[in-house]
Design a protein around this motif. Structure first.
Motif, PDB file in Angstrom:
ATOM      1  N   ALA A  80     -28.154 -11.828   9.641  1.00  0.00           N
ATOM      2  CA  ALA A  80     -28.966 -12.298   8.518  1.00  0.00           C
ATOM      3  C   ALA A  80     -28.111 -13.058   7.500  1.00  0.00           C
ATOM      4  O   ALA A  80     -28.548 -14.083   6.955  1.00  0.00           O
ATOM      5  N   GLU A  81     -26.900 -12.582   7.242  1.00  0.00           N
ATOM      6  CA  GLU A  81     -26.019 -13.275   6.296  1.00  0.00           C
ATOM      7  C   GLU A  81     -25.601 -14.641   6.837  1.00  0.00           C
ATOM      8  O   GLU A  81     -25.604 -15.634   6.105  1.00  0.00           O
ATOM      9  N   MET A  82     -25.261 -14.693   8.107  1.00  0.00           N
ATOM     10  CA  MET A  82     -24.865 -15.974   8.699  1.00  0.00           C
ATOM     11  C   MET A  82     -26.037 -16.953   8.680  1.00  0.00           C
ATOM     12  O   MET A  82     -25.859 -18.137   8.383  1.00  0.00           O
ATOM     13  N   ALA A  83     -27.231 -16.457   8.985  1.00  0.00           N
ATOM     14  CA  ALA A  83     -28.428 -17.313   8.979  1.00  0.00           C
ATOM     15  C   ALA A  83     -28.721 -17.812   7.565  1.00  0.00           C
ATOM     16  O   ALA A  83     -29.097 -18.968   7.371  1.00  0.00           O
ATOM     17  N   ARG A  84     -28.535 -16.943   6.584  1.00  0.00           N
ATOM     18  CA  ARG A  84     -28.754 -17.339   5.193  1.00  0.00           C
ATOM     19  C   ARG A  84     -27.794 -18.453   4.797  1.00  0.00           C
ATOM     20  O   ARG A  84     -28.182 -19.428   4.158  1.00  0.00           O
ATOM     21  N   VAL A  85     -26.537 -18.339   5.205  1.00  0.00           N
ATOM     22  CA  VAL A  85     -25.547 -19.371   4.893  1.00  0.00           C
ATOM     23  C   VAL A  85     -25.956 -20.702   5.533  1.00  0.00           C
ATOM     24  O   VAL A  85     -25.788 -21.762   4.943  1.00  0.00           O
ATOM     25  N   ALA A  86     -26.521 -20.626   6.729  1.00  0.00           N
ATOM     26  CA  ALA A  86     -26.956 -21.852   7.417  1.00  0.00           C
ATOM     27  C   ALA A  86     -28.300 -22.354   6.908  1.00  0.00           C
ATOM     28  O   ALA A  86     -28.686 -23.486   7.187  1.00  0.00           O
ATOM     29  N   GLY A  87     -29.034 -21.499   6.196  1.00  0.00           N
ATOM     30  CA  GLY A  87     -30.333 -21.896   5.681  1.00  0.00           C
ATOM     31  C   GLY A  87     -31.419 -21.885   6.740  1.00  0.00           C
ATOM     32  O   GLY A  87     -32.344 -22.695   6.694  1.00  0.00           O
ATOM     33  N   LEU A  88     -31.307 -20.963   7.705  1.00  0.00           N
ATOM     34  CA  LEU A  88     -32.271 -20.879   8.805  1.00  0.00           C
ATOM     35  C   LEU A  88     -32.730 -19.441   8.986  1.00  0.00           C
ATOM     36  O   LEU A  88     -32.110 -18.516   8.464  1.00  0.00           O
ATOM     37  N   SER A  89     -33.783 -19.246   9.778  1.00  0.00           N
ATOM     38  CA  SER A  89     -34.191 -17.887  10.130  1.00  0.00           C
ATOM     39  C   SER A  89     -33.153 -17.314  11.088  1.00  0.00           C
ATOM     40  O   SER A  89     -32.399 -18.062  11.736  1.00  0.00           O
ATOM     41  N   ARG A  90     -33.123 -16.000  11.195  1.00  0.00           N
ATOM     42  CA  ARG A  90     -32.124 -15.358  12.054  1.00  0.00           C
ATOM     43  C   ARG A  90     -32.197 -15.835  13.501  1.00  0.00           C
ATOM     44  O   ARG A  90     -31.181 -16.185  14.094  1.00  0.00           O
TER      45      ARG A  90
END
Length: 182
Positions: A80-90
């Motif tokens: 979830a943190e990595m997806a948030r950094v990328a600005g995408l859903s998990r």
């Protein structure tokens, strides 16, 4: 008289051979279209859609996530943190990351941790348990399991082999290759 209607009494009295000849002549002249077989009446399936090109993450998103992983590899990092950094859903992030790097996000992070551990093992005499904790593993057992999966040997054996090959301050150790090539 409709040719599609049920046969009349006159047609019923007509011999079968004559009836077949008459039908053939009517079809030849195009006056009567042959009845399609029951399966011919099925609606044709739509043409399959072409597969979408899989391009992975755009360069700026990939760079942002890789930088985040490099900066936080020693901490618990969630999808979830990595997806948030990328600005995408998990799920979208995970699929796109795998296309871009060839590895699942968690596998990439584990490979990064093992590479950092290898570097620490070559630069210090810290116990392996301390090395494991400092690169983000919760236990030495988990560290050993993951290390063996990526390096095909145990951390202790790898360190011993590297120390025997390379004096301190010498050439770089034989590692896994860059996590960016995963």
């Amino acid at each position: 008289m409709s040719f599609h209607a049920a046969p009349s009494a006159a047609a019923a009295a007509m011999p079968a051979q004559a009836h077949a000849e008459l039908n053939a002549e009517v079809r030849r002249l195009g006056l009567l279209a042959p009845h399609p077989a029951p399966d011919d009446r099925a609606i044709p399936a739509p043409a399959p859609k072409p597969a979408r090109a899989r391009s992975g993450l755009v360069a700026w998103r990939l760079k942002r996530v890789l930088s985040f992983m490099e900066e936080h590899y020693w901490q618990p990092v969630t999808l979830a943190e990595m997806a948030r950094v990328a600005g995408l859903s998990r799920m979208h992030f995970a699929a796109q990351f795998r296309i871009s790097t060839g590895a699942k996000p968690h596998e990439y992070l584990l490979r990064l941790r093992v590479e950092r551990a290898q570097k620490l093992m070559m630069e210090s005499d810290e116990p392996l348990a301390q090395v494991a904790f400092s690169v983000g593993f919760q236990t030495q057992a988990h560290f050993t399991t993951v290390f063996r999966r990526f390096a095909a040997t145990t951390p202790h054996r790898w360190r011993s082999e590297q120390m025997a090959r390379t004096p301190r301050g010498g050439a770089a150790p034989r590692g896994l290759g860059s996590a960016h090539q995963a």
